[in-house]
Design an enzyme around this catalytic site. Structure first.
Site, PDB file in Angstrom:
ATOM      1  N   GLU A  12      25.669  54.018 -47.880  1.00 53.91           N
ATOM      2  CA  GLU A  12      24.948  52.934 -47.217  1.00 53.91           C
ATOM      3  C   GLU A  12      25.746  52.473 -46.016  1.00 53.91           C
ATOM      4  OE1 GLU A  12      24.534  49.716 -49.958  1.00 53.91           O
ATOM      5  OE2 GLU A  12      26.680  49.277 -50.025  1.00 53.91           O
ATOM      6  N   ARG A  62      27.610  44.225 -41.144  1.00 51.82           N
ATOM      7  CA  ARG A  62      28.317  42.948 -41.124  1.00 51.82           C
ATOM      8  C   ARG A  62      29.810  43.210 -41.206  1.00 51.82           C
ATOM      9  NH1 ARG A  62      29.947  43.167 -46.338  1.00 51.82           N
ATOM     10  NH2 ARG A  62      28.473  43.879 -47.919  1.00 51.82           N
TER      11      ARG A  62
END
Length: 711
Positions: free
Chosen positions: A332, A336
């Site tokens: 994934e 952030r």
């Protein structure tokens, strides 16, 4: 005298004065690990930034903002009104009550705080709204800069199904699996059989280990689908799930990327994150022992290719699973700042928060790929308010009655958002801090971590330092032979604390006896003199009984100054130190070896609680006469835990599956407890009839509360 209340504004001023001369808890302060990045105050960015987060990450972002000359705004729930991040900010706004959906996830309240304070930009930290495309869209609509990627990248990488398709198109290695959304539990079983067990069931919008389950058969798929969908709905407001092949015994290695709005993108080397429990990281390090330069470059280039495929601009992390043959597969992308970013900062010298702010303002990256170094080695331990003896860490709550970070040691960094007196509550993540050590070599960084954990004082809550210390001294970890299955493989029966060798047990018994006598001798004095002037000369030899676990040891102790010579099991152990019993730390020398002990408690009855080699041991030291008399004392009968089910942690009851009169089988689910957004299935210890149920869905329970009684 009339009572008065210190205003939040004055609290922040007092906090700034208090910490003005102290070393920062947000950056490494000694040695090569300091940021090499220059902070150019002539480079215009923002005047004021609101940090839409709490705790350590809010403090971390504020530290860089202050270095860049940027004013900061904190948001907080009502229970966080006196939190460190609130005191640290220039301004603070309350955005609601304690529950996250009414405060830190309350977009309306946060948007109003932005308008009220005139903040020009928002840094979301990690978690909460950091990967929420709607929040980024609302900020853009009001001409407020989101310090992170644009909404397209957040949406594309935030959806695990879409991100996998994009990764395939960008020629990034991916794990075999079903590329669509799983509709229901029966389809989940069908897909799992088509892929072949084991499979990983995980939330499409998930992250942080939440909404993830491994299934090895159809029954586990059904249970995993139910629990994962509930967790996903609770944590992300999205219960969609996907299923993919579970790579058995993998390493979890991630690549830090940094990209700007001008098409430039870099990979900032890797982080080894294989030490996990419940799919959440516990210990991380950079770089990885496992990667060779060719594999590192290949992973870095694929990570950059993926970032460019979605026109990514900010700091982000591409996570991979790596098998024993160094084949790597995309897992994934986190759009952030990652929790474990400090170890990348240590080995590269870059301040990632500063880079994010510069990129958000529109500046191009100031570095090229060839400028990115690997200088030394950094290790991070996540210090949690958790009980490591329960499933490697179930949450603990309470107030920090004593708190002391090991910043007196060289090359130690502590990112925290708490202080002595802070509350660890049921509402938020139980992380206390991120403890980072840095060295020229991995061995040096590990030795510093060992010392830092021994010198870390945390009282008032249960914490996971015993587990962290055992991990970093484990021979398998030291050799680098690790996978994501490290904890269950090393501790198949669960974590039990440090197993004492015979010499270590003698050290502990000797230290306990010496501490007991030091306390006894101190109590006989006042202002350095004996309390009774006519008392006989001080004794120099004692015979004591020391109890540890179920063992009883007779020891002989002699004293010369501040040194005690203790004869234990036929062996002599010499213990010396300054014996400052008012200090939280006891620095002693045992047979020439320096040890840092912590006396957590001691009583007049001779009971001692000592933290030794990371683990807390309970001893009882008695005189020879008291030991003989204690044999006549009645023993407390232990509770029959097979007939009762108590909550192993504080949390809320999500569901109760039984009622009085029902017959349950051993291992059958009785209820589900949610703690820190993780759902935990409570099961029966034996086959029996339900006598009474003491909880119901929606109730809040504390650790040790009675849930169900069996006949």
């Amino acid at each position: 005298m009339a009572a008065y209340r210190v205003s939040p504004a004055l609290q922040r001023v007092l906090h700034a004065v208090k910490h003005a001369s102290l070393k920062s808890r947000c950056c490494v302060v000694i040695g090569r690990a300091q940021y090499s990045t220059a902070y150019d105050h002539n480079e215009k960015t923002f005047d004021k930034i609101l940090i839409a987060n709490r705790g350590e990450i809010a403090c971390r972002v504020m530290k860089t903002c202050k270095l860049m000359g940027i004013k900061t705004v904190a948001v907080h729930s009502d229970v966080d009104a006196s939190a460190v991040h609130v005191k640290m900010a220039d301004e603070a706004v309350c955005v609601g009550p304690a529950p996250t959906n009414k405060s830190y996830l309350n977009m309306d309240a946060i948007m109003e705080a932005i308008r009220q304070t005139g903040a020009q930009a928002v840094h979301p930290g990690y978690g909460f709204l950091s990967e929420n495309k709607e929040f980024a869209r609302r900020l853009a609509a009001e001409n407020v800069t989101f310090i992170g990627p644009d909404t397209h990248a957040i949406q594309a990488m935030g959806d695990k199904i879409e991100s996998k398709l994009i990764a395939k198109a960008a020629k990034v290695n991916t794990i075999p699996g079903f590329d669509g959304v799983v509709k229901d539990v029966e389809e989940a079983v069908k897909i799992s059989n088509e892929i072949g067990y084991p499979v990983m069931i995980k939330a499409s919008a998930g992250g942080g280990g939440k909404g993830m389950r491994i299934a090895w058969n159809d029954d586990e798929t059904r249970e995993g689908f139910r629990l994962s969908s509930q967790e996903a709905a609770s944590s992300f407001g999205d219960d969609r799930l996907l299923i993919e092949k579970f790579v058995d015994n993998p390493r979890h290695i991630e690549i830090q990327v940094l990209a700007d709005k001008h098409g430039n993108a870099l990979w900032l080397n890797e982080r080894e994150c294989s030490i996990q429990r419940r799919n959440q990281k516990v210990v991380e390090e950079a770089p990885s022992m496992f990667l060779d330069p060719e594999t590192r470059r290949a992973m870095g280039e694929q990570a950059v290719a993926l970032a460019k495929a979605v026109q990514y601009s900010s700091a982000g992390t591409v996570e991979f699973l790596v098998d024993s043959k160094k084949n790597f597969y995309f897992l994934e992308m986190n759009t952030r700042l990652q929790v474990e970013h400090p170890i990348t900062e240590c080995i590269t010298g870059l301040d990632l928060v500063q880079q994010m702010i510069r990129v958000a303002k529109g500046y191009p990256l100031s570095h090229k790929q060839e400028d990115i170094p690997i200088n030394g080695w950094a290790i991070e331990s996540r210090v949690y308010a958790e009980d490591p003896y329960k499933s490697f860490g179930l949450p603990s709550i309470g107030r920090l009655s004593q708190y002391q970070e090991p910043l007196n040691l060289p090359n130690v960094r502590v990112d925290s958002g708490i202080e002595e007196g802070s509350d660890i509550s049921i509402y938020y993540d139980p992380m206390i801090s991120k403890l980072v050590t840095y060295g020229k070599t991995r061995e040096e960084a590990l030795k510093r971590m060992e010392a830092a954990l021994d010198n870390y004082v945390i009282r008032g809550v249960t914490h996971n330092i015993p587990l962290l210390r055992e991990i970093i001294v484990n021979p398998r970890f030291i050799s680098g032979n690790i996978t994501t299955n490290f904890l269950p493989e090393v501790y198949p029966e669960g974590f039990k604390g440090h197993p004492l060798t015979a010499p270590e047990q003698r050290e502990l018994l000797a230290a306990g006896a010496s501490l007991y006598l030091a306390a006894q001798l101190r109590s006989q004095k006042f202002l350095g003199d004996l309390r009774v002037s006519s008392a006989h000369q001080e004794r120099k030899h004692w015979e004591l009984c020391v109890e540890l676990d179920s063992g009883v040891h007779m020891v002989g102790v002699s004293r010369s100054g501040s040194t005690y010579t203790v004869e234990v099991d036929g062996e002599k152990v010499e213990v010396s130190g300054d014996w400052n019993l008012a200090s939280a730390l006891l620095n002693v020398t045992v047979n020439g070896t320096h040890r840092t002990l912590q006396c957590l408690s001691r009583s007049a009855s001779g009971e001692l609680s000592l933290q030794y080699l990371g683990t807390t041991f309970k001893l009882r030291v008695l005189s020879k006469l008291a030991a003989a008399l204690s044999k006549h004392m009645p023993e407390k009968v232990p509770e029959d835990t097979s007939s009762i089910l108590r909550s192993p942690m504080p949390g809320s009851v999500v569901a109760v599956s039984v009622k009085p009169g029902d017959t349950v089988a051993e291992g059958q689910e009785i209820c589900v407890i949610e703690a820190m957004k993780m759902q935990n299935s409570m099961t029966a210890a034996k086959t029996a009839k339900v006598k009474s149920v003491h909880c119901k869905a929606g109730e809040t329970v504390g650790e040790g509360d009675l849930l169900v009684e069996l006949e």
